[in-house]
Design a protein around this motif. Sequence first.
Motif, mmCIF file in Angstrom:
data_model
loop_
_atom_site.group_PDB
_atom_site.id
_atom_site.type_symbol
_atom_site.label_atom_id
_atom_site.label_comp_id
_atom_site.label_asym_id
_atom_site.label_seq_id
_atom_site.Cartn_x
_atom_site.Cartn_y
_atom_site.Cartn_z
ATOM 1 N N ASN A 1 0.612 -1.231 -0.027
ATOM 2 C CA ASN A 1 0.162 -0.058 -0.084
ATOM 3 C C ASN A 1 0.716 1.129 0.051
ATOM 4 O OD1 ASN A 1 -3.047 -0.364 0.099
ATOM 5 N ND2 ASN A 1 -2.308 -1.978 1.480
ATOM 6 N N TYR B 1 -9.531 -18.544 4.708
ATOM 7 C CA TYR B 1 -10.352 -17.487 4.590
ATOM 8 C C TYR B 1 -11.999 -18.248 4.018
ATOM 9 C CZ TYR B 1 -8.858 -12.713 5.606
ATOM 10 O OH TYR B 1 -8.471 -11.684 6.237
ATOM 11 N N ARG C 1 -10.417 -13.095 -0.914
ATOM 12 C CA ARG C 1 -10.328 -11.780 0.265
ATOM 13 C C ARG C 1 -9.024 -11.953 0.795
ATOM 14 N NH1 ARG C 1 -14.293 -8.059 -0.993
ATOM 15 N NH2 ARG C 1 -16.053 -9.261 -1.919
ATOM 16 N N GLY D 1 -5.515 -11.293 1.447
ATOM 17 C CA GLY D 1 -4.605 -10.366 1.061
ATOM 18 C C GLY D 1 -3.442 -11.176 0.453
ATOM 19 N N ASP E 1 -0.379 -10.695 -0.357
ATOM 20 C CA ASP E 1 0.904 -10.650 0.350
ATOM 21 C C ASP E 1 0.985 -11.695 1.655
ATOM 22 O OD1 ASP E 1 -0.920 -9.014 1.718
ATOM 23 O OD2 ASP E 1 0.554 -7.436 1.936
ATOM 24 N N ARG E 2 -0.096 -11.527 2.110
ATOM 25 C CA ARG E 2 -0.228 -12.646 3.335
ATOM 26 C C ARG E 2 -0.286 -14.025 3.032
ATOM 27 N NH1 ARG E 2 -5.777 -11.171 6.333
ATOM 28 N NH2 ARG E 2 -4.883 -12.673 7.838
HETATM 29 C C1 LIG Z 1 -3.817 -6.375 4.925
HETATM 30 C C2 LIG Z 1 -3.001 -5.774 4.014
HETATM 31 C C3 LIG Z 1 -3.164 -4.259 3.547
HETATM 32 C C4 LIG Z 1 -1.529 -5.860 4.378
HETATM 33 O O1 LIG Z 1 -0.588 -5.632 3.398
HETATM 34 C C5 LIG Z 1 -3.316 -6.817 2.733
HETATM 35 O O2 LIG Z 1 -2.730 -7.940 2.780
HETATM 36 C C6 LIG Z 1 -4.676 -6.611 2.267
HETATM 37 O O3 LIG Z 1 -5.135 -5.518 1.481
HETATM 38 N N1 LIG Z 1 -5.538 -7.656 2.374
HETATM 39 C C7 LIG Z 1 -6.876 -7.782 1.870
HETATM 40 C C8 LIG Z 1 -7.765 -7.956 3.404
HETATM 41 C C9 LIG Z 1 -7.388 -9.339 3.995
HETATM 42 O O4 LIG Z 1 -6.368 -9.748 4.070
HETATM 43 O O5 LIG Z 1 -8.448 -9.858 4.703
#
Ligand SMILES: CC(C)(CO)[C@@H](O)C(=O)NCCC(=O)O
Length: 249
Positions: A9, A93, A98, A100, A102-103
């Motif tokens: 971000n 999830y 949904r 992210g 990167d996660r």
């Molecule tokens: C939480 C962030 C902002 C971390 O970069 C990203 O992984 C993201 O936009 N995730 C979407 C929402 C979620 O992971 O539930």
Amino acid sequence: MILELDCGNSFIKWRVLRADGVTPVEGGVVSSDSDLLVSLSNAEKFQLEKCRLVSVRTLEETDSLVASLVDVFGVSVTRAVPAREMAGVKNGYQDYERLGLDRWLALLGGYHLASGACLVLDFGTAITADFVAADGEHLGGFICPGMPLMRNQLRTHTRRIRYDDMAAERAHESLAPGRTTVEAVERGCMLMLRGFVLTQLELAQQYWGKDFVVFLTGGDANLVSGVVPDAKVVPDLVFVGLAMACPLS
Ligand SMILES: CC(C)(CO)[C@@H](O)C(=O)NCCC(=O)O
Ligand SMILES: Nc1ncnc2c1ncn2[C@@H]1O[C@H](COP(=O)(O)OP(=O)(O)OP(=O)(O)O)[C@@H](O)[C@H]1O
Ligand SMILES: [K+]
């Protein structure tokens, strides 16, 4: 050579690898697409052929960056996409798309490196925690504001909290109760950060006893590495997962 991008971000993290896909050549952190193009403009040095990227930005922003990369460097671009299951990890999830990306990549990388249960903590614009059990089941995670967001919220929504970045840095010499505004805010936010980390560790211990690996990643990982001496600080954990999710045949 291969270009790898992690579009967060606030910043874009980039690195260039040799064509073998392993040996790093150069890398950096930039705050805009145009700064990225400038950093890469020495393209002859890099001879970019392929690019793989992960983005948590909007589709429009990501499309626009990809178009520039194709246009300027003629690279073929592979993007990480959501998955229900990959490399032995099951996305936890309710709606897997949904989570992210990167996660998702960081926890794929973490599970791969740990070969077992792991807790992945990422300290960027947001702070995230993700839990992966020994059998590869992602149990879910937590999201909260990162250090820059915490301090900026206070600076924005109060009238009398104002200080500069130099003062902020100096305030972190200790964690004693603050005797100035900058000390009180900076140390307060730091304690929230550490408290968050310790709570995640407790939860992981409840699940798995001592049998898990903690990974710290993201630009602010060093702020908490002292609280979790056994943790593995892996700044490029997202890139580890990116290589798994986007193999370049
Ligand atoms: C939480 C962030 C902002 C971390 O970069 C990203 O992984 C993201 O936009 N995730 C979407 C929402 C979620 O992971 O539930
Ligand atoms: N060279 C650098 N340029 C900018 N920020 C840096 C640099 N090195 C470390 N940082 C730190 O990195 C943090 C940004 O974290 P990171 O790059 O992991 O994620 P992000 O792109 O801001 O957000 P996210 O990936 O969560 O969307 C900043 O708060 C800053 O303190
Ligand atoms: K991140």
